[in-house]
Write an enzyme that holds these catalytic residues in place. Structure first.
Site, PDB file in Angstrom:
ATOM      1  N   LYS A 250      -2.418  -3.367  -9.130  1.00 11.11           N
ATOM      2  CA  LYS A 250      -2.437  -1.821 -10.510  1.00 11.11           C
ATOM      3  C   LYS A 250      -1.402  -1.071 -10.035  1.00 11.11           C
ATOM      4  CE  LYS A 250      -6.480   0.140  -8.036  1.00 11.11           C
ATOM      5  NZ  LYS A 250      -7.605   0.593  -7.750  1.00 11.11           N
TER       6      LYS A 250
ATOM      7  N   GLY B 117      -6.420   8.918   0.404  1.00 11.36           N
ATOM      8  CA  GLY B 117      -6.943   7.761  -0.205  1.00 11.36           C
ATOM      9  C   GLY B 117      -8.787   8.082   0.427  1.00 11.36           C
TER      10      GLY B 117
ATOM     11  N   GLY C 115      -8.677   8.308   4.019  1.00  9.82           N
ATOM     12  CA  GLY C 115      -7.481   8.871   4.934  1.00  9.82           C
ATOM     13  C   GLY C 115      -7.158   9.170   4.249  1.00  9.82           C
ATOM     14  N   ARG C 116      -6.112  10.141   5.135  1.00  6.59           N
ATOM     15  CA  ARG C 116      -4.967  11.067   4.531  1.00  6.59           C
ATOM     16  C   ARG C 116      -3.830   9.963   5.169  1.00  6.59           C
ATOM     17  NH1 ARG C 116      -8.353  12.274   2.676  1.00  6.59           N
ATOM     18  NH2 ARG C 116      -9.784  14.340   2.579  1.00  6.59           N
ATOM     19  N   VAL C 117      -2.425  10.712   3.951  1.00  4.26           N
ATOM     20  CA  VAL C 117      -1.010   9.477   4.211  1.00  4.26           C
ATOM     21  C   VAL C 117      -0.458  11.179   4.579  1.00  4.26           C
ATOM     22  CG1 VAL C 117       0.676   7.804   3.776  1.00  4.26           C
ATOM     23  CG2 VAL C 117      -1.616   7.452   3.066  1.00  4.26           C
TER      24      VAL C 117
ATOM     25  N   ASP D 231      -6.204  -6.524  -5.870  1.00  2.00           N
ATOM     26  CA  ASP D 231      -6.110  -5.400  -5.915  1.00  2.00           C
ATOM     27  C   ASP D 231      -4.822  -4.843  -6.627  1.00  2.00           C
ATOM     28  OD1 ASP D 231      -7.599  -2.735  -7.265  1.00  2.00           O
ATOM     29  OD2 ASP D 231      -7.847  -2.002  -4.906  1.00  2.00           O
TER      30      ASP D 231
ATOM     31  N   GLU E 111      -1.485   1.849  -9.558  1.00  2.00           N
ATOM     32  CA  GLU E 111      -1.795   3.190  -8.038  1.00  2.00           C
ATOM     33  C   GLU E 111      -1.446   2.064  -6.859  1.00  2.00           C
ATOM     34  OE1 GLU E 111      -3.918   1.805 -10.922  1.00  2.00           O
ATOM     35  OE2 GLU E 111      -5.179   3.586 -11.163  1.00  2.00           O
ATOM     36  N   ASN E 112      -1.443   0.619  -6.900  1.00  2.00           N
ATOM     37  CA  ASN E 112      -1.103   0.170  -5.659  1.00  2.00           C
ATOM     38  C   ASN E 112       0.354  -0.170  -5.214  1.00  2.00           C
ATOM     39  OD1 ASN E 112      -3.453   0.313  -4.917  1.00  2.00           O
ATOM     40  ND2 ASN E 112      -4.095  -1.227  -5.495  1.00  2.00           N
TER      41      ASN E 112
ATOM     42  N   LEU F 253       1.733  12.805   1.748  1.00  2.00           N
ATOM     43  CA  LEU F 253       1.923  12.099   0.755  1.00  2.00           C
ATOM     44  C   LEU F 253       1.154  11.582  -0.540  1.00  2.00           C
ATOM     45  CD1 LEU F 253       4.499   9.476   2.861  1.00  2.00           C
ATOM     46  CD2 LEU F 253       5.156  11.679   1.700  1.00  2.00           C
TER      47      LEU F 253
ATOM     48  N   THR G  36     -10.346  -3.281  -9.825  1.00  2.00           N
ATOM     49  CA  THR G  36     -10.294  -2.287 -10.754  1.00  2.00           C
ATOM     50  C   THR G  36     -10.545  -2.810 -12.463  1.00  2.00           C
ATOM     51  OG1 THR G  36      -9.253  -1.791  -9.008  1.00  2.00           O
ATOM     52  CG2 THR G  36      -9.534  -0.358 -11.848  1.00  2.00           C
TER      53      THR G  36
ATOM     54  N   ASP H 296      -1.864  -1.406  -0.102  1.00  2.00           N
ATOM     55  CA  ASP H 296      -2.997  -1.157  -0.319  1.00  2.00           C
ATOM     56  C   ASP H 296      -3.998  -2.786  -0.771  1.00  2.00           C
ATOM     57  OD1 ASP H 296      -6.028  -0.678   0.330  1.00  2.00           O
ATOM     58  OD2 ASP H 296      -5.938   0.995  -1.726  1.00  2.00           O
TER      59      ASP H 296
HETATM   60  N1  LIG Z   1       4.117   4.299   2.655  1.00  2.00           N
HETATM   61  C1  LIG Z   1       3.784   5.202   2.167  1.00  2.00           C
HETATM   62  N2  LIG Z   1       4.316   5.906   1.516  1.00  2.00           N
HETATM   63  C2  LIG Z   1       4.273   6.279   0.438  1.00  2.00           C
HETATM   64  N3  LIG Z   1       3.837   7.200  -0.201  1.00  2.00           N
HETATM   65  C3  LIG Z   1       2.449   6.560   0.694  1.00  2.00           C
HETATM   66  C4  LIG Z   1       2.755   5.321   1.541  1.00  2.00           C
HETATM   67  N4  LIG Z   1       0.833   4.234   1.171  1.00  2.00           N
HETATM   68  C5  LIG Z   1      -0.014   5.967   0.857  1.00  2.00           C
HETATM   69  N5  LIG Z   1       1.023   6.565   0.797  1.00  2.00           N
HETATM   70  C6  LIG Z   1       0.527   7.864  -0.044  1.00  2.00           C
HETATM   71  O1  LIG Z   1      -0.555   8.286   0.623  1.00  2.00           O
HETATM   72  C7  LIG Z   1      -1.794   8.154  -0.652  1.00  2.00           C
HETATM   73  C8  LIG Z   1      -3.068   7.712  -0.514  1.00  2.00           C
HETATM   74  O2  LIG Z   1      -2.766   6.357  -0.123  1.00  2.00           O
HETATM   75  P1  LIG Z   1      -4.267   4.904   0.482  1.00  2.00           P
HETATM   76  O3  LIG Z   1      -3.336   3.777   1.244  1.00  2.00           O
HETATM   77  O4  LIG Z   1      -5.049   5.852   2.049  1.00  2.00           O
HETATM   78  O5  LIG Z   1      -5.293   5.324  -0.432  1.00  2.00           O
HETATM   79  P2  LIG Z   1      -5.670   4.963  -1.893  1.00  2.00           P
HETATM   80  O6  LIG Z   1      -4.439   3.432  -1.390  1.00  2.00           O
HETATM   81  O7  LIG Z   1      -4.349   5.577  -2.748  1.00  2.00           O
HETATM   82  O8  LIG Z   1      -6.627   4.431  -1.710  1.00  2.00           O
HETATM   83  P3  LIG Z   1      -7.430   3.801  -0.981  1.00  2.00           P
HETATM   84  O9  LIG Z   1      -8.614   4.613  -0.245  1.00  2.00           O
HETATM   85  O10 LIG Z   1      -8.252   3.256  -2.475  1.00  2.00           O
HETATM   86  O11 LIG Z   1      -7.219   2.465  -0.695  1.00  2.00           O
HETATM   87  C9  LIG Z   1      -1.863   6.837  -2.001  1.00  2.00           C
HETATM   88  O12 LIG Z   1      -1.524   7.226  -3.457  1.00  2.00           O
HETATM   89  C10 LIG Z   1       0.238   7.368  -2.002  1.00  2.00           C
HETATM   90  O13 LIG Z   1       0.732   8.036  -2.855  1.00  2.00           O
END
Ligand SMILES: Nc1ncnc2c1ncn2[C@@H]1O[C@H](COP(=O)(O)OP(=O)(O)OP(=O)(O)O)[C@@H](O)[C@H]1O
Length: 367
Positions: A234, A118, A121-123, A232, A236-237, A115, A269, A250
């Site tokens: 925004k 970040g 890590g990867r989601v 934070d 993106e979150n 998905l 940010t 986030d």
């Molecule tokens: N619960 C979720 N459901 C669907 N997609 C998600 C979910 N959580 C995260 N994602 C997707 O995965 C991406 C990475 O999420 P992650 O929380 O690892 O990092 P981030 O918020 O982008 O960055 P950071 O490392 O600053 O926290 C997000 O940008 C989003 O697109």
């Protein structure tokens, strides 16, 4: 939360198509793949920096010595607003089926589509093999967590997120870990980041934008009542679920701030930083109210209010309160944004007042 109109037939069709695609992509991603190998490959990529990055010291993460997080308890729920499972049952995002986190490991899940990624890590979209429960799994390498010495921040993020239960906050069900990685299990938001929606379809009209702003005001109000500042906010979150539900996510910079006390850590940010943060002054939960003002502006204009070519110029405009509206912005939206972006944090409108502002109440019947 709003009692918005029932989704129309086209929307229902789109949602069910999405669910089908989701299951299909999980199956495709899964074919013949070992989960560990798949996650291992994907987590080795590097993150690119960009302008909209969260500022501050590297995020602090930590790993608990015990193996498990909070237990997942909840019931199977047949509402139309949940994550589907293969047996045709649906689980509400707030209520996962009973999974015993104490005994969970990676092999209990089918790993689906990636998905996003970040900093740490990867989601992935994942499916619990036994119950069919679908959720988002964030996978973090322990080595990276240690390398950046972010254990404390990670622990705080997990504790705060799992303590929150609100329809506009992404639910963290719990976590487990093995020798190499930590796995967070979260509510899966099918429609991705608000940021991507804005880039593809922005600016939003007042009806959509006011609905999103209302939901974020409600989520922040809930957090602030519990003395938690997000720090934070925004696009993106903010993740989008079904029926235009948006959820703040986030919690890496979230902090518990007892009433009456002030913080000093510089984070957030740049485009979303309040004047008191830019000036490295003490601050409180009103920094989130400011960020909600920036968000409201960005939703209706499609760019943040103080954006400039350099960080210095942006900072100066924030401190000067140099706020200009394009002509097409409605007077109600301008009024709310101006009240959210007051230089003196004490003069900013309260989140309760935001929810009753004419821009919200006039648009609400059309949500
Ligand atoms: N619960 C979720 N459901 C669907 N997609 C998600 C979910 N959580 C995260 N994602 C997707 O995965 C991406 C990475 O999420 P992650 O929380 O690892 O990092 P981030 O918020 O982008 O960055 P950071 O490392 O600053 O926290 C997000 O940008 C989003 O697109």
């Amino acid at each position: 939360m709003s009692n918005g109109p029932k989704p129309d037939a086209a929307k229902v069709r789109r949602d069910s198509l999405l669910q089908r695609n989701m299951l299909l992509s999980m199956r495709l991603n899964n074919s013949g793949n070992n989960e560990n190998q798949q996650i291992g490959q994907l987590t080795s990529e590097k993150n690119n920096g960009n302008w909209r990055k969260t500022l501050g010291v590297p995020r602090k993460l930590s790993i608990r010595s015990s193996k498990v997080g909070s237990p997942i308890t909840g019931k199977v729920n047949n509402t139309t607003h949940g994550n589907p499972n293969v047996n045709g049952k649906r689980y509400s995002p707030q209520h996962s089926p009973k999974l015993n986190l104490k005994s969970l490991s990676l092999k209990d899940f089918e790993i689906g589509k990636k998905l996003g990624k970040g900093k740490f890590g990867r989601v992935y979209c994942v499916r619990h093999k036994v119950t069919g429960f679908i959720c988002a799994m964030k996978v973090m390498e322990k080595q990276e967590i240690m390398q950046y010495n972010v254990q404390k921040q990670f622990r705080r993020e997990v504790e705060i997120q799992s303590s929150l239960n609100h329809q506009n906050l992404t639910k963290l069900y719990g976590y487990f870990h093995d020798d190499k990685r930590v796995y967070l299990l979260m509510e899966y938001l099918v429609n991705g980041e608000l940021y991507k929606l804005l880039r593809a379809k922005g600016p939003l009209d007042d009806i959509f934008a006011s609905h999103y702003v209302y939901q974020m005001a409600d989520a922040l109000d809930y957090m602030h009542q519990r003395n938690i500042i997000h720090r934070d906010v925004k696009p993106e979150n903010i993740l989008i679920g079904f029926d235009n539900t948006v959820k703040l996510t986030d919690f890496g910079w979230s902090i518990i701030n007892p009433r009456g006390t002030k913080r000093k850590t510089m984070c957030g940010t740049l485009d979303y930083l309040s004047p008191e943060l830019i000036a490295s002054k003490e601050y409180d939960d009103k920094v989130d109210v400011w960020a909600l003002g920036v968000l409201t502006f960005e939703l209706v204009v499609n760019s943040p209010p103080f954006e400039e070519d350099s960080k210095e110029l942006t900072s100066k405009r924030i401190v000067r309160g140099d706020l200009k509206f394009p002509n097409h912005i409605s007077s109600d939206a301008q009024d709310l944004i101006t009240k959210l972006l007051r230089h003196n944090s004490k003069d900013r409108i309260s989140l309760r007042e935001v929810k009753q502002h004419p821009w919200i109440t006039k648009n609400r019947p059309f949500w």
